[in-house]
Write an enzyme that holds these catalytic residues in place. Structure first.
Site, PDB file in Angstrom:
ATOM      1  N   ASP A 106       0.847  -1.198   0.000  1.00  0.00           N
ATOM      2  CA  ASP A 106       0.000   0.000   0.000  1.00  0.00           C
ATOM      3  C   ASP A 106       0.881   1.246   0.000  1.00  0.00           C
ATOM      4  O   ASP A 106       1.928   1.263   0.643  1.00  0.00           O
ATOM      5  CB  ASP A 106      -0.879   0.062   1.265  1.00  0.00           C
ATOM      6  CG  ASP A 106      -1.820  -1.128   1.375  1.00  0.00           C
ATOM      7  OD1 ASP A 106      -2.206  -1.653   0.320  1.00  0.00           O
ATOM      8  OD2 ASP A 106      -2.145  -1.530   2.505  1.00  0.00           O
ATOM      9  N   ASP A 159       0.711   7.685   8.091  1.00  0.00           N
ATOM     10  CA  ASP A 159       1.088   6.285   8.366  1.00  0.00           C
ATOM     11  C   ASP A 159       2.453   6.257   9.041  1.00  0.00           C
ATOM     12  O   ASP A 159       2.699   5.503   9.982  1.00  0.00           O
ATOM     13  CB  ASP A 159       1.216   5.491   7.050  1.00  0.00           C
ATOM     14  CG  ASP A 159      -0.116   5.007   6.497  1.00  0.00           C
ATOM     15  OD1 ASP A 159      -1.000   4.652   7.283  1.00  0.00           O
ATOM     16  OD2 ASP A 159      -0.245   4.971   5.260  1.00  0.00           O
ATOM     17  N   GLU A 210       3.646  -1.200   8.758  1.00  0.00           N
ATOM     18  CA  GLU A 210       4.566  -0.317   8.038  1.00  0.00           C
ATOM     19  C   GLU A 210       6.024  -0.777   8.096  1.00  0.00           C
ATOM     20  O   GLU A 210       6.920  -0.045   7.690  1.00  0.00           O
ATOM     21  CB  GLU A 210       4.441   1.116   8.582  1.00  0.00           C
ATOM     22  CG  GLU A 210       3.027   1.679   8.559  1.00  0.00           C
ATOM     23  CD  GLU A 210       2.370   1.670   7.172  1.00  0.00           C
ATOM     24  OE1 GLU A 210       3.100   1.739   6.161  1.00  0.00           O
ATOM     25  OE2 GLU A 210       1.135   1.557   7.103  1.00  0.00           O
ATOM     26  N   ASP A 243      -1.304  -2.111  13.587  1.00  0.00           N
ATOM     27  CA  ASP A 243      -1.603  -1.341  12.378  1.00  0.00           C
ATOM     28  C   ASP A 243      -1.683   0.088  12.891  1.00  0.00           C
ATOM     29  O   ASP A 243      -2.673   0.468  13.511  1.00  0.00           O
ATOM     30  CB  ASP A 243      -2.943  -1.823  11.807  1.00  0.00           C
ATOM     31  CG  ASP A 243      -3.387  -1.002  10.598  1.00  0.00           C
ATOM     32  OD1 ASP A 243      -2.719  -0.011  10.275  1.00  0.00           O
ATOM     33  OD2 ASP A 243      -4.422  -1.368  10.004  1.00  0.00           O
ATOM     34  N   LEU A 267      -2.009   3.038  11.593  1.00  0.00           N
ATOM     35  CA  LEU A 267      -3.088   3.897  11.073  1.00  0.00           C
ATOM     36  C   LEU A 267      -3.930   3.054  10.127  1.00  0.00           C
ATOM     37  O   LEU A 267      -3.480   2.713   9.038  1.00  0.00           O
ATOM     38  CB  LEU A 267      -2.500   5.108  10.343  1.00  0.00           C
ATOM     39  CG  LEU A 267      -3.500   6.235  10.156  1.00  0.00           C
ATOM     40  CD1 LEU A 267      -3.940   6.814  11.492  1.00  0.00           C
ATOM     41  CD2 LEU A 267      -2.904   7.340   9.313  1.00  0.00           C
ATOM     42  N   GLU A 274      -4.785  -6.895  12.240  1.00  0.00           N
ATOM     43  CA  GLU A 274      -6.141  -6.439  11.934  1.00  0.00           C
ATOM     44  C   GLU A 274      -7.154  -7.513  12.376  1.00  0.00           C
ATOM     45  O   GLU A 274      -7.970  -7.279  13.274  1.00  0.00           O
ATOM     46  CB  GLU A 274      -6.299  -6.123  10.434  1.00  0.00           C
ATOM     47  CG  GLU A 274      -5.506  -4.886  10.029  1.00  0.00           C
ATOM     48  CD  GLU A 274      -5.537  -4.559   8.536  1.00  0.00           C
ATOM     49  OE1 GLU A 274      -5.573  -3.376   8.201  1.00  0.00           O
ATOM     50  OE2 GLU A 274      -5.476  -5.484   7.698  1.00  0.00           O
TER      51      GLU A 274
HETATM   52  P1  AHG Z   1      -4.958   0.182   6.041  1.00  0.00           P
HETATM   53  O1  AHG Z   1      -5.385   1.605   5.859  1.00  0.00           O
HETATM   54  O2  AHG Z   1      -4.355  -0.070   7.393  1.00  0.00           O
HETATM   55  O3  AHG Z   1      -4.122  -0.356   4.911  1.00  0.00           O
HETATM   56  O4  AHG Z   1      -6.265  -0.741   6.101  1.00  0.00           O
HETATM   57  C1  AHG Z   1      -7.247  -0.602   5.124  1.00  0.00           C
HETATM   58  C2  AHG Z   1      -8.148  -1.773   5.263  1.00  0.00           C
HETATM   59  C3  AHG Z   1      -9.235  -1.643   6.314  1.00  0.00           C
HETATM   60  O5  AHG Z   1      -9.193  -0.538   7.124  1.00  0.00           O
HETATM   61  C4  AHG Z   1     -10.516  -1.624   5.541  1.00  0.00           C
HETATM   62  O6  AHG Z   1     -11.455  -2.453   6.165  1.00  0.00           O
HETATM   63  C5  AHG Z   1     -10.144  -2.127   4.187  1.00  0.00           C
HETATM   64  O7  AHG Z   1      -8.772  -1.955   4.023  1.00  0.00           O
HETATM   65  C6  AHG Z   1     -10.847  -1.390   3.105  1.00  0.00           C
HETATM   66  O8  AHG Z   1     -10.504  -1.968   1.904  1.00  0.00           O
HETATM   67  P2  AHG Z   1     -11.247  -1.628   0.532  1.00  0.00           P
HETATM   68  O9  AHG Z   1     -10.835  -0.238   0.189  1.00  0.00           O
HETATM   69  O10 AHG Z   1     -10.724  -2.666  -0.395  1.00  0.00           O
HETATM   70  O11 AHG Z   1     -12.720  -1.762   0.787  1.00  0.00           O
HETATM   71 MN    MN Z   2      -5.605  -1.496   8.338  1.00  0.00          MN
HETATM   72 MN    MN Z   3      -2.632   0.863   8.216  1.00  0.00          MN
END
Ligand code: AHG
Ligand code: MN
Ligand code: MN
Length: 340
Positions: free
Chosen positions: A67, A73, A97, A117, A119, A280
């Protein structure tokens, strides 16, 4: 209007009282470090617009799970890392991270392993939508020192979800909440910003048994397995309410308070699901179970899963027991049909 409690309980008081019997004060030190990190993150989030802290890192840097890293973050990761590393309560930490586990200097090591996690929901942050932090805590056998990444990775493989001893999350929403369990139910706190203290506002959280609310990213519909599509057709035919924020913390927090189901299934593009097990899925599974709900992965309880790697992923179906069972019954029916 309900009368205000005359004897408020602060998170600090609660932490000291809920120290496990085996702990030599390390649990308290670890929880105090988390509390401080959460306050630092909350302060940065609240002032991000003014300080130019929104947006992504200029070099378009990606984290260990691919990501893009937002500025916040990195700030949130540093807050968790720095207060925990100096707390003398943990032997090592794992973060979304960080590519690898980070090992504490041997003279400062304590008995716990923490995965976080820093953020969660960071893609929502620039729009001022609720985001959070999630953590799960395991123990290393007393006296064990972690001396290398290889040893840390080997140790990971001996751990199981059920070994989790404590879990929590903070949600930076219209107010900042902190929700915790150490295996004796779930309690929630709200930050009183005027005094900088978390106050117990949601004691003994218990997930409502029945509520017709479903939460899933329906944009993935065409990639889902047939049984899950059928379940979603069922909830629509039965006039459930759809609620999806896209920050796991906020979606799970709502599910805990209002009931219903939150899902992140596997799909054709994400064959293991999206959400990461250690920081998570497993912490949220512990919290949901401790609140009387159910948290299922691909083949059973999320917490029964073994661990193979730091950034391992799992499908997630969690919430009110009855609704999770209903969802899984579609999977069972489809498995039974395919055996005929
Ligand atoms: P993060 O920001 O820590 O990478 O987590 C994002 C996760 C979680 O918070 C959420 O339930 C999911 O990704 C959303 O994913 P989509 O955008 O694919 O729905
Ligand atoms: Mn997350
Ligand atoms: Mn995160």
């Amino acid at each position: 209007m309900e009368a205000k409690s005359l004897s408020p309980v602060t998170l600090t008081q609660y932490i000291v009282k809920s120290q496990p019997p085996h702990s030599r004060g390390e649990f308290t030190l670890m929880m105090m470090a988390i509390q401080t990190a959460v306050k630092v993150i909350e302060k940065n989030i609240r002032s991000a617009g003014m300080q130019g802290l929104f947006g992504y890192l200029s070099d378009n840097h990606a984290n260990a799970t691919g990501d893009s890293q937002a500025k916040l973050d990195v700030i949130a990761n540093n807050a968790f890392k720095s207060y925990l590393m100096s707390s003398t309560s943990i032997a090592a930490l794992g973060s979304e991270e960080e590519e690898q586990m980070v090992i504490v200097d041997s003279d400062k090591q304590g008995d716990y392993l923490i995965f976080f996690d820093p953020l969660d929901g960071s893609s929502n942050i620039d729009a001022n939508v609720s985001v959070g932090s999630i953590w799960g805590i395991w123990r290393v056998p007393p006296g064990t020192k972690i001396t290398s990444i290889e040893q840390a990775n080997d140790f990971l493989k001996t751990m199981k979800g059920v070994g989790i001893v404590s879990a929590g999350y903070a949600m930076y929403g219209s107010a900042t909440n902190l929700v915790l369990t150490s295996g004796h139910g779930v309690d929630g706190f709200t930050l009183d910003t005027t005094i900088g203290e978390f106050i117990l506002t949601h004691p003994h959280i218990s997930i409502p048994r029945k509520r017709r609310i479903y939460s899933v990213n329906e944009g993935n519909y065409v990639k889902w397995e047939a049984w899950f599509k059928e379940y979603i057709e069922y909830v629509k035919d039965n006039k459930y309410t759809a609620r999806y924020i896209g920050s796991m913390v906020a979606d799970v927090h709502r599910t805990l308070l209002y009931g219903g189901i939150f899902c992140y299934p596997k799909d054709a593009g994400k064959i293991e699901g999206k959400l990461r097990f250690l920081y998570e899925a497993a912490p949220m599974a512990m919290i949901v179970e401790q609140a009387g709900g159910k948290a299922w992965g691909e083949t059973g309880r999320i917490l029964d899963q073994g661990i193979t790697r730091l950034h391992q992923r799992t499908p997630v179906y969690l919430g009110s027991r009855q609704e999770v069972d209903r969802c899984l019954s579609f999977k069972e029916k489809s498995a039974a049909k395919s055996k005929l």
